[in-house]
Enzyme design. Structure first.
Site, mmCIF file in Angstrom:
data_model
loop_
_atom_site.group_PDB
_atom_site.id
_atom_site.type_symbol
_atom_site.label_atom_id
_atom_site.label_comp_id
_atom_site.label_asym_id
_atom_site.label_seq_id
_atom_site.Cartn_x
_atom_site.Cartn_y
_atom_site.Cartn_z
ATOM 1 N N PHE A 1 -25.695 1.892 -10.304
ATOM 2 C CA PHE A 1 -25.111 2.510 -9.121
ATOM 3 C C PHE A 1 -26.144 3.293 -8.325
ATOM 4 O O PHE A 1 -25.996 3.495 -7.129
ATOM 5 C CB PHE A 1 -23.969 3.453 -9.516
ATOM 6 C CG PHE A 1 -22.771 2.720 -10.072
ATOM 7 C CD1 PHE A 1 -21.800 2.223 -9.221
ATOM 8 C CD2 PHE A 1 -22.625 2.525 -11.428
ATOM 9 C CE1 PHE A 1 -20.702 1.548 -9.711
ATOM 10 C CE2 PHE A 1 -21.524 1.843 -11.936
ATOM 11 C CZ PHE A 1 -20.564 1.360 -11.072
ATOM 12 N N GLU B 1 -10.043 1.069 -2.670
ATOM 13 C CA GLU B 1 -9.926 1.203 -4.133
ATOM 14 C C GLU B 1 -11.129 0.569 -4.834
ATOM 15 O O GLU B 1 -11.006 -0.028 -5.900
ATOM 16 C CB GLU B 1 -8.629 0.570 -4.663
ATOM 17 C CG GLU B 1 -7.379 0.827 -3.851
ATOM 18 C CD GLU B 1 -6.959 2.276 -3.796
ATOM 19 O OE1 GLU B 1 -7.647 3.119 -4.407
ATOM 20 O OE2 GLU B 1 -5.965 2.577 -3.122
ATOM 21 N N PHE C 1 -2.902 10.645 -1.070
ATOM 22 C CA PHE C 1 -3.962 10.889 -2.054
ATOM 23 C C PHE C 1 -5.263 11.101 -1.300
ATOM 24 O O PHE C 1 -5.788 10.166 -0.694
ATOM 25 C CB PHE C 1 -4.056 9.666 -2.974
ATOM 26 C CG PHE C 1 -4.981 9.802 -4.151
ATOM 27 C CD1 PHE C 1 -4.566 10.406 -5.322
ATOM 28 C CD2 PHE C 1 -6.273 9.273 -4.094
ATOM 29 C CE1 PHE C 1 -5.408 10.494 -6.418
ATOM 30 C CE2 PHE C 1 -7.120 9.355 -5.181
ATOM 31 C CZ PHE C 1 -6.687 9.962 -6.355
ATOM 32 N N GLY C 2 -5.767 12.328 -1.302
ATOM 33 C CA GLY C 2 -6.934 12.670 -0.513
ATOM 34 C C GLY C 2 -8.211 12.702 -1.328
ATOM 35 O O GLY C 2 -8.537 13.733 -1.935
ATOM 36 N N TRP D 1 -9.143 7.884 6.004
ATOM 37 C CA TRP D 1 -8.539 6.610 5.588
ATOM 38 C C TRP D 1 -7.442 6.842 4.545
ATOM 39 O O TRP D 1 -7.348 6.132 3.552
ATOM 40 C CB TRP D 1 -9.600 5.642 5.032
ATOM 41 C CG TRP D 1 -10.778 5.476 5.928
ATOM 42 C CD1 TRP D 1 -12.076 5.782 5.636
ATOM 43 C CD2 TRP D 1 -10.785 4.975 7.274
ATOM 44 N NE1 TRP D 1 -12.889 5.504 6.709
ATOM 45 C CE2 TRP D 1 -12.125 5.012 7.728
ATOM 46 C CE3 TRP D 1 -9.789 4.505 8.129
ATOM 47 C CZ2 TRP D 1 -12.485 4.591 8.998
ATOM 48 C CZ3 TRP D 1 -10.156 4.098 9.406
ATOM 49 C CH2 TRP D 1 -11.481 4.134 9.814
ATOM 50 N N SER E 1 -17.709 5.213 -1.669
ATOM 51 C CA SER E 1 -17.952 4.694 -3.013
ATOM 52 C C SER E 1 -18.564 5.714 -3.960
ATOM 53 O O SER E 1 -18.590 5.489 -5.166
ATOM 54 C CB SER E 1 -18.873 3.468 -2.931
ATOM 55 O OG SER E 1 -18.238 2.415 -2.236
ATOM 56 N N SER F 1 0.825 -1.207 0.000
ATOM 57 C CA SER F 1 0.000 0.000 0.000
ATOM 58 C C SER F 1 0.860 1.259 0.000
ATOM 59 O O SER F 1 0.541 2.233 -0.699
ATOM 60 C CB SER F 1 -0.925 0.007 1.223
ATOM 61 O OG SER F 1 -1.912 -0.987 1.129
#
Length: 388
Positions: free
Chosen positions: A387, A367, A133-134, A166, A142, A95
């Protein structure tokens, strides 16, 4: 002489000599430098991230699939095999490399200005600067389009306000790629972490990915010049392209975790005596190994196929979803089954299997969750977006 899972599928015959050499180098680094310490790092919930970044930079794996600016320019398949060997040690180490190279560095490399690339990429490739990476927020995972972080204009500057959650590498990062809503849609910003108003809090109490730095980013009226914006990223296609890069590494990485679980279980079963003979000599044990080897091999073949497609420029996002959905899901199943071979010993830190299983629970949902990837694949098959 027993055959290893990869030998059973002749995996080495499917990659070129340079890729085999890269994989072997990373595996040696993992065995010599990382494996002796990972159990302690996992137990402590911390890693020497800056020290490791420099060593990984010297190894050449940070942004290794990118070209120029001190990056190695290796093939996508070679990068994938490096991720496989790193995650065979621990998902947290992979990671660190994925977030550095496939998220933060890739965002700057693909969407940044020449000034941004020249300032950050050589330092990040060497491990002298760490990136994060924000994108994800406390209430937004999601559905990144629902992010609440905002960037508003103030003269020639931008003012950023919001929270990101996170975030791997967040509290040890020198630079953060932060995505925010603007009046023109979602845009990305390159934020030096010493900018006033920026802070990062390390998250504690994790039961997974403990050998990894996970943080919350807090942006309290962070003032940035216009030059901080990534000029070529407009809308959600920017961050989603970065996520696709990171998911590709996971497709390979999960295979490494699964292989390590199986190799550990085979070695343990050979040494463990039961009813006067090795545990590995019993039919039910061999059935477990055969099923696990089959899934490890299939996952490796899928990863290599996707690697070839990416190297040819033909890889589609839905195909990456196929790889992540299958390989992580199978890796968790393999870890759980291999743990049963070790019995009570399998729940101790002396063996890596339950650590892999715990880590893979995070890999399953970051991811892109399994459900998201199922819907991506479903849309590809039916033409209907489910979705919403």
């Amino acid at each position: 002489m027993p055959t290893t899972p990869f030998d059973l599928f002749s995996i080495d015959s499917l990659v070129d000599e340079e890729t085999r050499a890269i994989a072997a180098t990373v595996r040696r680094f993992g065995d010599d430098r990382l494996r002796p310490h990972v159990p302690t790092w996992f137990e402590d919930g911390d890693i020497p991230a800056r020290e490791l970044a420099k060593e990984l930079g010297s190894l050449g794996v940070l942004g290794m699939h990118l070209t120029g600016y001190g990056c190695a320019g290796a093939s996508a398949t070679a990068y994938g095999m490096a991720c496989l060997e790193l995650e065979a040690v621990d998902s947290g180490i992979r990671s660190l490399v994925s977030v550095q190279g496939s998220l933060a560095m890739f965002a700057i490399w693909r969407f940044g200005s020449e000034e941004q690339k020249s300032e950050w990429l050589p330092r990040m490739a060497a491990g002298d600067a760490i990136g994060c990476f924000g994108l994800t927020e406390p209430d937004v995972g999601s559905d990144p389009g629902a992010m609440k972080t905002r960037a508003r204009r103030d003269g020639d500057d931008w003012i950023l306000r919001g929270n990101k959650m996170w975030i791997t590498n967040g509290s040890v990062a020198d630079v953060a790629v932060v995505w925010a809503q603007t009046e023109d849609g979602v845009r990305g910003f390159v934020v030096p972490t010493d900018t006033p108003g920026f802070s990062a809090v390390t998250l504690k109490g994790k039961l997974s990915l403990r050998a990894s730095v996970t943080s919350e980013l807090v942006l309290e009226d962070v003032r940035l010049p216009q030059s901080a914006m990534l000029p070529e990223a407009k809308g959600l296609s920017g961050p989603l392209a970065c996520l696709n890069e990171a998911r590709f590494g996971i497709v390979f990485g999960a295979v490494g975790a699964a292989r390590d679980c199986l190799e550990t279980a085979i070695a343990y079963a050979e040494d463990r005596q039961l009813f006067g003979r090795p545990l590995s000599g019993f039919q039910l044990t061999q059935a477990k190994f055969a099923d696990a080897a089959l899934e490890v091999g299939k996952a490796a073949l899928l990863a290599l196929h996707l690697g070839r497609l990416k190297d040819a420029g033909d890889l589609r996002p839905a195909q990456v979803s196929l790889g992540k959905l299958n390989n992580v899901r199978e890796a968790i199943a393999i870890a759980r089954e291999c743990r049963t071979v070790l019995g009570a010993a399998g729940i101790t830190g002396e063996y890596p299997i339950l650590r892999h299983a715990n880590n893979l629970e995070s890999v399953l949902t970051y991811e892109g969750t399994s459900e998201v990837h199922q819907l991506v694949i479903g849309k590809e098959l039916t033409g209907h977006a489910a979705f919403r």
